[in-house]
Design an enzyme around this catalytic site. Sequence first.
Site, PDB file in Angstrom:
ATOM      1  N   ASP A  81      -3.617   1.008   1.823  1.00  0.00           N
ATOM      2  CA  ASP A  81      -3.396  -0.394   2.189  1.00  0.00           C
ATOM      3  C   ASP A  81      -1.951  -0.644   2.625  1.00  0.00           C
ATOM      4  OD1 ASP A  81      -4.243  -3.039   2.538  1.00  0.00           O
ATOM      5  OD2 ASP A  81      -5.314  -3.060   0.636  1.00  0.00           O
ATOM      6  N   ASP A  93      -9.308  -9.446   5.977  1.00  0.00           N
ATOM      7  CA  ASP A  93     -10.466  -9.212   5.119  1.00  0.00           C
ATOM      8  C   ASP A  93     -11.675 -10.032   5.565  1.00  0.00           C
ATOM      9  OD1 ASP A  93      -8.850  -7.570   3.683  1.00  0.00           O
ATOM     10  OD2 ASP A  93      -8.712  -8.859   1.918  1.00  0.00           O
TER      11      ASP A  93
END
Length: 428
Positions: free
Chosen positions: A147, A212
């Site tokens: 990430d 997201d």
Amino acid sequence: MFLSGLLASLVGVSGVVALNTGVAKLPVLGYNTWNAFRCDINESLILETGELMVKHGLLAAGYNYLNLDDCYSEKNRSKSGDIVASAAKFPSGMKNLTNKIHKLGFKTGIYSDSGWFTCGGYPGSFSNELRDLKTFKDWGFDYLKYDNCAIPYDSITRQGIVGRYQPMADAVAKVAAETKTEPIVLSLCEWGWSQVWQWGKRFGQSWRTTGDIEPHWLSLASIINFNSFLTTSTDFYGRNDLDMLQLGNGNLTDDEAKSHFTAWALMKSPLFIGTDLRNVTKETLEILTNREILAINQDPVYGESISPFRWGVNPDWTSDPINPANYWSGQSENGTVFMMLNTRDEATKMSFNLTESPWIRAGRKYSVRDLWAHTNNGTAIRNFTATVPPHGVVALLLKDAGDEPNGIFPECSVWWQCTDRNGTRVGG
């Protein structure tokens, strides 16, 4: 609004060579804990999820990765500098967990971050890339989602985003060489802010292109719209990651869920289930295990995404997060794949000329296979028409079935510029 700036930035994308490390030639299928559980994970839940994947036929359908996301570790590293698994959540240890997951028949993945901390506030891998990769390998993990939270100051890194991902990619290669084992599959979660589709293939087998996903139609439509302009960056060993599957996690209708799964699969995204399998419905399982759709995602001959050939609601090449492109096609080992996506709020009659797809031959007829009804629907000649539910999808596989019948008028399926040998325009 037209994406002239975006389109200009994509020049040369397809010329980037994918990273062939011998793993993840095809999109990875599996389960990821984040969508369903966030930080509320533990070893018994992970193992129960694996057992449910076997019970529900998901492993047999090809979902062979069982991956942990964020929040699995202690908040602080050990005195020697290592990441430490949470003693409360994983009292038996990570190696014991991965051994059990492997015995169930799965490979397994873990999560880290290129910054100081993960997005959940746990230790990131910045300046500890090789140390952490060795830890993950020793623990028995096969996959790493990497990430992009808590980025250090520029005065510390002296790097752009590409340089910040390079150390972990180097660590993956170094550990594989030292251990003489397959490299860990590296998946970049960078959200697309630095046009990762242009450089991600240097480092990983997939790369996130947007923020997201959320469990509603507008989020799905927005992701499809954005990725409709990036399809040429997907091929074997490297692909756009449209984020995890949201089936069963929100207010999607059955038709929206089918559209979600179809678009993700045919665009060759990795497919990670994010549903709590303790409460999964029969309808969700039927969507997830559609083997005809999965076979195209896992096609061993063609690694490219389907692409739009006509936008439909909007003029071609229009960016609209509510109404993305409606008409798509691509190649597969068994024929030409078509997707008709109805972005309207009502059922809509949709049709296309077969030769609008570059993969269809003029003057031929094609057998039609409906990939959701699992039926053979006769033969299409020149055109195909269907009524598609609101926010629904039609997915088709067309196979060449020989010459079209003689005597069809006009002589060309696309009549403009169709000319007789003597120079006479035909059909106009």
